[in-house]
Each structure stands twice: as C-alpha cells, then as structure tokens.
Design a protein around this motif. Structure first.
Motif, PDB file in Angstrom:
ATOM      1  N   MET A   1       0.852  -1.188   0.000  1.00 19.50           N
ATOM      2  CA  MET A   1       0.000   0.000   0.000  1.00 19.50           C
ATOM      3  C   MET A   1       0.895   1.248   0.000  1.00 19.50           C
ATOM      4  N   SER A   2       0.594   2.205  -0.871  1.00 20.42           N
ATOM      5  CA  SER A   2       1.425   3.407  -0.988  1.00 20.42           C
ATOM      6  C   SER A   2       1.162   4.379   0.158  1.00 20.42           C
ATOM      7  N   LYS A   3       2.091   5.306   0.312  1.00 17.53           N
ATOM      8  CA  LYS A   3       1.953   6.346   1.342  1.00 17.53           C
ATOM      9  C   LYS A   3       0.671   7.145   1.130  1.00 17.53           C
ATOM     10  N   HIS A   4       0.362   7.443  -0.151  1.00 19.57           N
ATOM     11  CA  HIS A   4      -0.849   8.207  -0.480  1.00 19.57           C
ATOM     12  C   HIS A   4      -2.095   7.445  -0.025  1.00 19.57           C
ATOM     13  N   LYS A   7      -2.830   7.576   3.754  1.00 22.17           N
ATOM     14  CA  LYS A   7      -3.344   8.861   4.229  1.00 22.17           C
ATOM     15  C   LYS A   7      -4.721   9.185   3.654  1.00 22.17           C
ATOM     16  N   ALA A   8      -5.151   8.435   2.646  1.00 22.83           N
ATOM     17  CA  ALA A   8      -6.423   8.710   1.980  1.00 22.83           C
ATOM     18  C   ALA A   8      -7.551   8.056   2.780  1.00 22.83           C
ATOM     19  N   PRO A  37      -7.577  10.574  -6.603  1.00 25.21           N
ATOM     20  CA  PRO A  37      -7.760   9.967  -5.285  1.00 25.21           C
ATOM     21  C   PRO A  37      -7.322   8.502  -5.284  1.00 25.21           C
ATOM     22  N   ALA A  38      -6.995   8.006  -4.114  1.00 23.86           N
ATOM     23  CA  ALA A  38      -6.671   6.589  -3.973  1.00 23.86           C
ATOM     24  C   ALA A  38      -7.969   5.799  -4.146  1.00 23.86           C
ATOM     25  N   ARG A  39      -7.831   4.525  -4.360  1.00 25.28           N
ATOM     26  CA  ARG A  39      -9.008   3.659  -4.511  1.00 25.28           C
ATOM     27  C   ARG A  39      -8.902   2.497  -3.523  1.00 25.28           C
ATOM     28  N   THR A  40     -10.054   2.104  -2.982  1.00 23.77           N
ATOM     29  CA  THR A  40     -10.107   0.930  -2.113  1.00 23.77           C
ATOM     30  C   THR A  40     -10.081  -0.318  -2.986  1.00 23.77           C
ATOM     31  N   GLN A  41     -10.008  -1.486  -2.369  1.00 25.86           N
ATOM     32  CA  GLN A  41     -10.069  -2.749  -3.121  1.00 25.86           C
ATOM     33  C   GLN A  41     -11.345  -2.826  -3.950  1.00 25.86           C
ATOM     34  N   GLY A  42     -12.421  -2.269  -3.411  1.00 28.20           N
ATOM     35  CA  GLY A  42     -13.700  -2.289  -4.114  1.00 28.20           C
ATOM     36  C   GLY A  42     -13.850  -1.191  -5.156  1.00 28.20           C
ATOM     37  N   GLY A  43     -12.847  -0.317  -5.286  1.00 27.06           N
ATOM     38  CA  GLY A  43     -12.867   0.733  -6.299  1.00 27.06           C
ATOM     39  C   GLY A  43     -13.434   2.063  -5.835  1.00 27.06           C
ATOM     40  N   ASP A  51      -5.127  15.850  -0.965  1.00 33.04           N
ATOM     41  CA  ASP A  51      -6.147  15.977  -2.015  1.00 33.04           C
ATOM     42  C   ASP A  51      -7.104  17.123  -1.695  1.00 33.04           C
ATOM     43  N   ILE A  52      -7.492  17.244  -0.431  1.00 30.22           N
ATOM     44  CA  ILE A  52      -8.414  18.319  -0.026  1.00 30.22           C
ATOM     45  C   ILE A  52      -7.770  19.676  -0.273  1.00 30.22           C
TER      46      ILE A  52
END
Length: 135
Positions: A1-4, A7-8, A37-43, A51-52
C-alpha cells in the motif's frame, strides 16, 4: 500500500464537503486529471488531506475565472517551480561544500587546486581586445 493510500481516508461526500464543493465536481476534476484519489479494493475513492488542499487550490483558481485547462497548466508550473527550488537548494549545498573543501585544501597548502583570479576584459567591436595586451 502506498503512502498516499495510507493517508487517503475521506469518502467522496466528506472530501467534497471539506473542499466546499459538490461530489460531482470532484468526479469531473478526476476525469480531467486534476486530482487522483486513492481507490479501495472495491474501487471506491478515498481522498487525503493533500487531495483536499489541492481541491481548495483548484477552487481558488476557478473563483479567479480560470478554466480547467488553465488550472492544469498553473498546477504543472507550480510543481515545476517546487522541483526547481529543490534542485537549486541541492546545487547551493554542493557548491558550498566544494568551496569549503577548496578552502581546507588551500589552508593545508594543497597547491595545485588553488583558485587564481582571471583577468577581465571588455572587447569593443573594431578594436583589438585588451586581453591580448601584455601587462
């Protein structure tokens, strides 16, 4: 999992509220490549504090009348400016280190590596440059 991704944490509705805009606007900005934005496993989208802040910056620029392509270019230039400032600071550190090393070598009588003043001259068109004159 990336740093981004770590934090997302904000879902799109919360991110939109924090940024002061409609969730559909965030989708448009993502389609236009202004925010990723980052995405969860479910997209599902997850937004970070960075990002904010980016969304708020986009909002400032749109309030000033800038279109999305202009905003993309401004943000590219701002990123380039940050990178160039980092590189400049690194170059300054390298130069300072080289100067200190040269000074230490000179203090130890290192010879050979000493800096020598260079004669400066101004050439005027049609006249022989003074650099060729003997002292």
């Amino acid at each position: 999992m990336s740093k981004h991704q770590l934090k997302a944490v904000y879902v799109i509705s919360v991110a939109a509220e924090l940024a002061g805009m409609h969730p559909q606007t965030l989708r448009i900005y993502e389609r236009r490549g202004l925010v990723s934005p980052a995405r969860t496993q479910g997209g599902n989208r997850r937004y970070s504090d960075d990002d904010i802040e980016l969304l708020r910056r986009i909002s400032e620029l749109t309030d000033e009348g800038m279109n999305l392509e202009g905003i993309r270019r401004v943000m590219q230039l701002e990123d380039e400016n940050v990178q160039l400032r980092r590189e400049l600071e690194q170059a300054r550190e390298i130069a300072l280190h080289a100067i200190r090393e040269a000074e230490r070598a000179g203090a130890r009588g290192g010879g050979g590596g000493d800096l020598v003043p260079l004669k400066q001259a101004v050439a005027v068109f049609g006249q022989r440059p003074s650099i060729f004159d003997r002292d």
